[in-house]
Design a protein around this motif. Structure first.
Motif, PDB file in Angstrom:
ATOM      1  N   ALA A 184     -17.037 -23.038  28.178  1.00  0.00           N
ATOM      2  CA  ALA A 184     -17.930 -23.904  28.941  1.00  0.00           C
ATOM      3  C   ALA A 184     -19.387 -23.474  28.765  1.00  0.00           C
ATOM      4  O   ALA A 184     -20.299 -24.307  28.669  1.00  0.00           O
ATOM      5  CB  ALA A 184     -17.549 -23.891  30.416  1.00  0.00           C
ATOM      6  N   ASP A 185     -19.611 -22.170  28.690  1.00  0.00           N
ATOM      7  CA  ASP A 185     -20.959 -21.651  28.509  1.00  0.00           C
ATOM      8  C   ASP A 185     -21.517 -22.062  27.143  1.00  0.00           C
ATOM      9  O   ASP A 185     -22.681 -22.467  27.026  1.00  0.00           O
ATOM     10  CB  ASP A 185     -20.951 -20.130  28.638  1.00  0.00           C
ATOM     11  N   VAL A 186     -20.694 -21.967  26.105  1.00  0.00           N
ATOM     12  CA  VAL A 186     -21.127 -22.375  24.766  1.00  0.00           C
ATOM     13  C   VAL A 186     -21.495 -23.851  24.761  1.00  0.00           C
ATOM     14  O   VAL A 186     -22.531 -24.260  24.207  1.00  0.00           O
ATOM     15  CB  VAL A 186     -20.035 -22.079  23.720  1.00  0.00           C
ATOM     16  N   LEU A 187     -20.657 -24.680  25.359  1.00  0.00           N
ATOM     17  CA  LEU A 187     -20.925 -26.113  25.402  1.00  0.00           C
ATOM     18  C   LEU A 187     -22.225 -26.404  26.160  1.00  0.00           C
ATOM     19  O   LEU A 187     -23.028 -27.256  25.744  1.00  0.00           O
ATOM     20  CB  LEU A 187     -19.754 -26.836  26.067  1.00  0.00           C
ATOM     21  N   THR A 188     -22.457 -25.674  27.248  1.00  0.00           N
ATOM     22  CA  THR A 188     -23.689 -25.847  28.013  1.00  0.00           C
ATOM     23  C   THR A 188     -24.912 -25.512  27.157  1.00  0.00           C
ATOM     24  O   THR A 188     -25.914 -26.240  27.162  1.00  0.00           O
ATOM     25  CB  THR A 188     -23.677 -24.945  29.266  1.00  0.00           C
ATOM     26  N   ARG A 189     -24.833 -24.408  26.423  1.00  0.00           N
ATOM     27  CA  ARG A 189     -25.946 -24.019  25.558  1.00  0.00           C
ATOM     28  C   ARG A 189     -26.227 -25.087  24.514  1.00  0.00           C
ATOM     29  O   ARG A 189     -27.378 -25.425  24.230  1.00  0.00           O
ATOM     30  CB  ARG A 189     -25.642 -22.694  24.880  1.00  0.00           C
TER      31      ARG A 189
END
Length: 332
Positions: A305-310
């Motif tokens: 989820a963090d990667v997608l947010t970035r």
């Protein structure tokens, strides 16, 4: 975090001026020490040129809405220019010294002789060289434990990264102090050993050479290569580190792609590194829970989820693709 100060740049060229702007944006005063003997008129003209460049950079930030006008004036006032006859006084009071003279052995030796004569033994000294190894320069500085290369990327007051290249004798406490200082003014320091090209230039030289080859071989025109770089390569690597990206996509993917490119494009340029081959044995990245980094099972969903947010944030910043203003033809 603490800062080292006052800051002195030995040399007042483009890099020294950029470093000065980076520091005054962090409210740290900087003195640019002119080491070239000039007559009174020449010294005045040099100082005015320095101040004009600094004001110009700050005013451009104001024009782009990145800096308040009143703050620009305060920042500009934090930059000083010192003449050669002020060398002893300025360097004796320095808390951090950058060497930023031209990239010649003669200029470096002269600068380090001045620094060694006047700077306190425990004061960190960083060369801004992009060409000379820290191991080649350390012997020119007395008390070499306080010496390291501090490689800024242009424009120094915009690019966050500063590469700290250390030699075997560099004092870890000096590295920690310089690192904390840079972080305090909003920079992102990384540490590497004494290697030609540091980290970023070594990586980007390969990319730039390959981009030029794509055009030369008629694979794509310059505009499409640059568009692919901004909206594909650069977009992803602005959000993820290169090694993180290997882990995310799978080390085995790189392994097989590398072997294919080595066979069909160039066996030397695309030779698979030993570490990638070793990682094929259970260290393929996110899928295996370990690669260059570790990915505990209970943290993987949050990480994805963090990667997608970035990536989504990077997409917002990048915006729509620019209109094509000129057509280039692919040469065959």
């Amino acid at each position: 975090m603490s800062v080292l100060g006052p800051v002195v740049c030995v040399g007042g060229g483009r890099m020294g001026r950029g470093i000065a702007v980076a520091h005054v944006l962090g409210d740290i005063p900087v003195t640019l020490l002119d080491v070239k003997e000039r007559d009174a008129a020449g010294a005045a003209a040099f100082a005015e040129a320095v101040h004009a460049d600094v004001r110009g950079d700050l005013e451009r930030l104001v024009g782009l809405g990145a800096l308040a006008p009143e703050r620009s004036q305060r920042c500009a006032a934090l930059v000083g220019v010192a003449r050669p006859d002020e060398t002893a006084q300025v360097l004796a009071a320095a808390g951090l010294v950058y060497e930023a003279v031209p990239e010649t052995e003669e200029a470096k030796r002269a600068a380090f002789a001045l620094i060694s004569e006047h700077v306190a033994a425990g004061t960190p000294v960083g060369s801004t060289t992009s060409a000379m190894l820290v191991t080649e320069l350390a012997g020119q500085v007395t008390h070499p434990g306080r010496f390291l290369n501090t490689h800024w990327l242009n424009p120094a007051f915009v690019v966050p990264l500063v590469e700290l290249s250390v030699h075997p004798g560099t004092d870890p406490e000096i590295v920690a102090a310089v690192r904390a200082h840079l972080e305090a003014i909003g920079k992102v320091p990384v540490v590497c050993g004494p290697t030609p090209g540091y980290i970023v230039p070594r990586l980007q030289a390969l990319i730039m050479n390959e981009a030029a080859r794509l055009v030369d071989e008629g694979v794509a025109n310059p505009q499409d290569v640059d568009t692919a770089t901004r909206y594909g390569l650069g977009f992803r690597f602005a959000s993820m580190g290169v090694l993180e990206f290997i882990d995310y996509g799978g080390n085995d993917t790189l392994f097989h792609a590398g072997r294919y490119l080595a066979e069909h494009v160039d066996e030397h340029r695309y030779a698979v590194p030993d570490i990638v081959e070793r990682h094929m044995d259970g260290r393929n990245g996110l899928r295996d829970g370990v690669g260059f980094h570790e990915y505990p099972a209970q943290e993987q969903e949050a990480y994805r989820a963090d990667v997608l947010t970035r990536l989504l944030r990077a997409q917002e910043l990048l915006g729509a693709a620019p209109e094509r203003t000129a057509q280039s033809t692919v040469q065959h």
